[in-house]
Design an enzyme around this catalytic site. Structure first.
Site, mmCIF file in Angstrom:
data_model
loop_
_atom_site.group_PDB
_atom_site.id
_atom_site.type_symbol
_atom_site.label_atom_id
_atom_site.label_comp_id
_atom_site.label_asym_id
_atom_site.label_seq_id
_atom_site.Cartn_x
_atom_site.Cartn_y
_atom_site.Cartn_z
ATOM 1 N N ARG A 92 1.708 -10.623 1.129
ATOM 2 C CA ARG A 92 3.049 -10.259 1.608
ATOM 3 C C ARG A 92 3.683 -11.411 2.374
ATOM 4 O O ARG A 92 4.833 -11.306 2.793
ATOM 5 C CB ARG A 92 2.965 -9.126 2.606
ATOM 6 C CG ARG A 92 2.899 -7.682 2.167
ATOM 7 C CD ARG A 92 4.046 -7.119 1.446
ATOM 8 N NE ARG A 92 4.485 -5.813 1.880
ATOM 9 C CZ ARG A 92 4.024 -4.651 1.439
ATOM 10 N NH1 ARG A 92 3.069 -4.591 0.556
ATOM 11 N NH2 ARG A 92 4.535 -3.528 1.879
ATOM 12 N N ARG A 162 6.038 10.004 2.035
ATOM 13 C CA ARG A 162 5.489 8.985 2.930
ATOM 14 C C ARG A 162 6.312 8.950 4.208
ATOM 15 O O ARG A 162 7.535 9.079 4.161
ATOM 16 C CB ARG A 162 5.532 7.611 2.237
ATOM 17 C CG ARG A 162 4.305 7.352 1.415
ATOM 18 C CD ARG A 162 4.392 6.101 0.612
ATOM 19 N NE ARG A 162 4.780 4.900 1.360
ATOM 20 C CZ ARG A 162 4.702 3.672 0.863
ATOM 21 N NH1 ARG A 162 4.229 3.481 -0.370
ATOM 22 N NH2 ARG A 162 5.086 2.636 1.566
ATOM 23 N N ARG A 173 11.999 -2.336 5.789
ATOM 24 C CA ARG A 173 11.041 -2.844 4.786
ATOM 25 C C ARG A 173 11.734 -3.759 3.774
ATOM 26 O O ARG A 173 11.167 -4.755 3.336
ATOM 27 C CB ARG A 173 10.354 -1.659 4.089
ATOM 28 C CG ARG A 173 9.377 -0.947 5.039
ATOM 29 C CD ARG A 173 9.076 0.486 4.607
ATOM 30 N NE ARG A 173 8.487 0.602 3.313
ATOM 31 C CZ ARG A 173 8.631 1.664 2.504
ATOM 32 N NH1 ARG A 173 9.351 2.717 2.882
ATOM 33 N NH2 ARG A 173 8.063 1.681 1.338
HETATM 34 P P1 AMP Z 1 3.329 -0.370 0.570
HETATM 35 O O1 AMP Z 1 2.534 0.848 0.186
HETATM 36 O O2 AMP Z 1 2.943 -1.601 -0.198
HETATM 37 O O3 AMP Z 1 4.808 -0.104 0.578
HETATM 38 O O4 AMP Z 1 2.930 -0.690 2.083
HETATM 39 C C1 AMP Z 1 3.164 0.238 3.114
HETATM 40 C C2 AMP Z 1 2.991 -0.433 4.449
HETATM 41 O O5 AMP Z 1 1.633 -0.900 4.577
HETATM 42 C C3 AMP Z 1 3.841 -1.675 4.672
HETATM 43 O O6 AMP Z 1 5.142 -1.371 5.131
HETATM 44 C C4 AMP Z 1 3.026 -2.394 5.744
HETATM 45 O O7 AMP Z 1 3.153 -1.783 7.001
HETATM 46 C C5 AMP Z 1 1.595 -2.132 5.269
HETATM 47 N N1 AMP Z 1 1.131 -3.164 4.313
HETATM 48 C C6 AMP Z 1 0.808 -3.001 3.011
HETATM 49 N N2 AMP Z 1 0.402 -4.164 2.471
HETATM 50 C C7 AMP Z 1 0.465 -5.088 3.464
HETATM 51 C C8 AMP Z 1 0.193 -6.475 3.541
HETATM 52 N N3 AMP Z 1 -0.222 -7.152 2.462
HETATM 53 N N4 AMP Z 1 0.385 -7.099 4.736
HETATM 54 C C9 AMP Z 1 0.784 -6.428 5.821
HETATM 55 N N5 AMP Z 1 1.096 -5.123 5.825
HETATM 56 C C10 AMP Z 1 0.930 -4.452 4.648
#
Ligand code: AMP
Length: 226
Positions: A92, A162, A173
């Site tokens: 990320r 979620r 985000r």
């Molecule tokens: P996602 O399911 O990919 O939308 O991720 C949901 C949340 O998990 C994000 O908004 C971050 O808070 C955390 N997250 C997921 N992947 C990462 C990553 N690679 N680095 C940091 N935070 C992450």
């Protein structure tokens, strides 16, 4: 001799369809899908630091690199990652990308694909999305008219919203993606492993394009069809 791992990195704003495409890649190429969001959501439910993790995630910020990197290292060491894996939501930022590279070695190969879409189109998709906390499958369906909670078609888990799929958090985000994850595009383009696909098409059309890119760029032997 070291076996080559084919590493597919899916980039894209929240809601662009990374999870759905990662699932299709997993089925097509029989390589695991690793979603850091799914792993972290599990960790945020129990264990040390669960509360802090949940707070960070629910606010739409990134969790610290060391937490995510540790989770990824543990996951990619498992035997099912031997031929490769699809990363959904990782790396990320640049420091995670460099960390990932430090864990790979020749003859491993990387392909980074961004699923492009306009934030305003994605907002509605995210606001109406539910997901299965058991297997991570997402749906754009809400509860049925009588308000009864739907079940996941894959595993029967009860679908939920979620906590971070709220308009204010979604906007945070989106910003995070643009400012922090965006620089990864130049990083992967500089090494000639970057491609973009349009995400505003039907799922199977987006997948056809991604599948072709994976077939061209990587050498994943086609699984035998039964
Ligand atoms: P996602 O399911 O990919 O939308 O991720 C949901 C949340 O998990 C994000 O908004 C971050 O808070 C955390 N997250 C997921 N992947 C990462 C990553 N690679 N680095 C940091 N935070 C992450």
């Amino acid at each position: 001799m070291l076996r080559m791992r084919n590493v597919v990195i899916l980039l894209g704003s929240p809601g662009a369809g990374k999870g759905t495409q990662a699932r299709l890649l997993r089925e097509r190429f029989r390589i695991p899908k690793i979603s850091t969001g799914d792993i972290l959501r599990q960790q945020a439910q129990n264990g040390n630091g669960a509360h802090t993790l949940a707070t960070q995630m629910n606010a739409g910020g990134l969790v610290p690199d060391d937490v995510v990197n540790r989770a990824v290292v543990e996951r990619i060491q498992l035997a099912d990652c031997e031929r490769g894996f699809v990363l959904d939501g990782y790396p990320r930022n640049l420091s995670q990308a460099r960390f990932l590279e430090s864990q790979l070695h020749p003859p491993d190969r990387i392909l980074a694909i961004e699923i492009q879409a306009q934030c305003e189109d994605l907002l509605f998709r995210l606001l109406s999305r539910t997901y299965c906390p058991r297997c991570g499958t997402t749906y754009t369906t809400q509860n049925d008219a009588a308000g009864v909670q739907r079940r996941c078609e894959e595993c029967g888990g009860l679908l939920q919203k979620r906590k971070d799929d709220r308009e204010d958090v979604i906007r945070t985000r989106f910003k995070e993606y643009e400012q922090v994850t965006g620089p990864l595009i130049a990083h992967y383009a500089a090494s000639g492993v970057f491609h973009q696909v349009h995400g505003n098409l039907p799922v199977h059309q987006v997948f056809n394009r991604i599948e072709a890119l994976v077939q061209q760029a990587l050498s994943i032997p086609m699984p035998q069809t039964a």
